[in-house]
Design an enzyme around this catalytic site. Structure first.
Site, mmCIF file in Angstrom:
data_model
loop_
_atom_site.group_PDB
_atom_site.id
_atom_site.type_symbol
_atom_site.label_atom_id
_atom_site.label_comp_id
_atom_site.label_asym_id
_atom_site.label_seq_id
_atom_site.Cartn_x
_atom_site.Cartn_y
_atom_site.Cartn_z
ATOM 1 N N LYS A 181 22.185 -28.561 22.533
ATOM 2 C CA LYS A 181 23.045 -28.387 21.992
ATOM 3 C C LYS A 181 22.759 -27.081 20.628
ATOM 4 C CE LYS A 181 24.946 -30.137 18.171
ATOM 5 N NZ LYS A 181 25.506 -28.987 17.372
ATOM 6 N N GLU A 256 11.789 -32.281 13.427
ATOM 7 C CA GLU A 256 11.057 -31.027 12.688
ATOM 8 C C GLU A 256 12.210 -30.767 11.495
ATOM 9 O OE1 GLU A 256 9.979 -28.446 10.591
ATOM 10 O OE2 GLU A 256 10.534 -27.047 12.536
#
Length: 489
Positions: A181, A256
């Protein structure tokens, strides 16, 4: 070979990619704006949560066949995809520049690094994936790596081709299927271009799928029962939500996240070299980088002189449409981000920081900005700006530099510049960061290194080469006897 179809219509026009280029189930469309002009660049499909659920179910089916492909077969696909990117590098770089607002060399860098990651994946596919373990004489014992199954990837807008590829491709190389996505602002760079490359290379349909979508699509990816893990790159606030959803559903998650990376300049540094490093670390891609040099800590004895050098750079760095090729900085990604950066700058000035250059914008083009006298409590000190702003804070001693550098909830990157290497390394060793650079600025990534941070910057070295096996596989312990033997009861 061209990125475009024979009719010169993009394959992604009004479409999502499920192994085939198709409309979203509800017919949703996503207009992609070119930041430099704020005009529509293209239109893709806009996936719903239902589209994502269907994609995850299909991925679980196709993964069963994909994992049966031989390592050499998988390796060959990645090499072919890398060649596709290389053959179309000029056209792709320009498209990335237009979609992301980055300068053309930044687009060229993304294509080059994505091709390299594909080449690395071709090697990963044929690496040893297990260990023989010590056991009893009548039993063979070994541990082997197995793919997780379906991996979800959610990628951001700033370096979308690299930051998608670095998660998608290693996961595929290890036998997983991937549902991606990308950010709806950069769906081409964030997934569609990679889909074209892998499709051209012969990746089986449904093994990699690209579904640009909103929050409902992201939530569906985090909750779909077929998805074993989610690799997320983006803001800390959104990362918390992803982590909560994945934790609630007992999924593995790789986060992250953001940063407020300190760059420490000691008194013995060459000031011209230091100014160059600071400007690059704070201004590259308009500061829209998680590891940007968010806080520049300067010894008080050189602060004024160094500030003047930075002001000179800020006033002469050209800002404009990156397609022209004559600029150093392009536009920010959207108006909301421009307004946020502007508010941080001027709230900090109201709190006592000194605006030495910049602090103005036109359209989405924010001028390179220099703030001095930045102190704790100011927004420019505390928050990740994600804009072209140099925040200067002074220190008197090495111990104070370390204390100020560590005075943040983030822990992504850090750097120290000094003529005294041993002193710089001693300071660096005390920084609480996941990536440390001595005599360099904070923006570094070579794709062969583990990448990640600590604290609010994420949950460890989530991506990159030697850490990928830990991220995208799980261990299975296996024992084998020649024949079953009896036990005491």
């Amino acid at each position: 070979m061209s990125v475009f179809t024979e009719t010169h219509e993009y394959k992604w026009q009004n479409n999502i990619f499920t192994g085939e280029w198709v409309s979203a189930s509800g017919g949703g469309r996503n207009e992609v704006l070119e930041p430099a002009t704020e005009q529509v660049l293209t239109t893709t499909g806009l996936a719903s949560g239902n589209d994502v659920q269907l994609a995850c179910a299909r991925a679980a089916e196709t993964q069963q066949d994909w994992v049966k492909h031989t390592p050499r077969e998988r390796s060959a696909i990645f090499l072919k995809a890398a060649r596709f990117l290389e053959d179309n590098a000029e056209e792709l770089a320009l498209l990335i520049a237009r979609e992301t607002g980055g300068i053309i060399p930044k687009g060229q860098h993304e294509v080059k690094e994505a091709a390299f990651i594909l080449q690395l994946a071709s090697s990963i596919a044929v690496e040893a994936d297990g260990h023989t373990l010590a056991s009893t004489p009548d039993r063979q014992s070994y541990a082997k790596r197995l793919p997780l199954g379906v991996v979800g990837v959610i990628s951001p807008f700033n370096f979308p081709l690299i930051l998608s590829t670095r998660a998608v491709v290693p996961a595929l190389a290890m036998g997983n299927a991937v549902v991606s996505k990308p950010d709806t602002q950069t769906p081409l760079s964030g997934g569609m271009l990679l889909a074209l490359a892998l499709e051209e290379a012969g990746l089986p349909q449904g093994v990699y799928q690209v579904l640009p979508g909103g929050a409902d699509a992201g939530e569906a990816l985090c909750t779909a029962p077929e998805v074993a893990m989610v690799a997320f790159t983006g803001s800390t606030d959104t990362g918390r939500k992803v982590g909560e959803l994945c934790g609630r559903n007992l999924k593995k998650v790789s986060l992250e996240l953001g940063g407020k990376s300190p760059l420490i300049i000691l008194a013995d540094a060459d000031l011209d070299v230091a100014a160059s490093n600071i400007a690059w670390g704070a201004y590259f891609h308009q500061g829209q980088i998680c590891m940007a040099s968010g806080r520049v800590l300067v010894h008080e004895s050189i602060a004024d002189e160094l500030a003047q050098k930075l002001v000179e750079k800020a006033r002469h760095l050209p800002v404009g449409d990156p397609v022209s090729g004559q600029v150093a900085l392009g536009p920010l990604i959207n108006r909301r981000q421009v307004e946020r950066v502007h508010a941080i700058v001027h709230d900090s000035v109201k709190a006592g920081a000194v605006l030495q250059a910049g602090g103005e914008y036109k359209g989405l083009f924010y001028q390179p900005t220099v703030l001095s006298g930045v102190k704790p409590g100011m927004r420019a000190y505390e928050e990740e700006v994600f804009g072209p702003v140099i925040n200067l804070t002074t220190f008197k001693t090495d111990d104070e530099a370390v204390r100020v550098a560590n005075d943040t909830e983030y822990g992504l990157a850090g750097a120290v510049i000094s003529a005294d290497l041993a002193r710089a390394q001693a300071i660096g060793a005390q920084l609480k960061v996941g990536m440390l650079h001595i005599n360099d600025q904070t923006i570094n990534d070579e794709c062969t290194n583990p990448f990640g941070g600590c604290g609010q910057s994420g949950n460890g070295h989530a991506v990159g080469s030697i850490s990928d096996w830990d991220t995208y596989t799980h261990w299975q312990w296996v024992t084998v006897k020649q024949a079953a033997t009896p036990y005491p009861f």
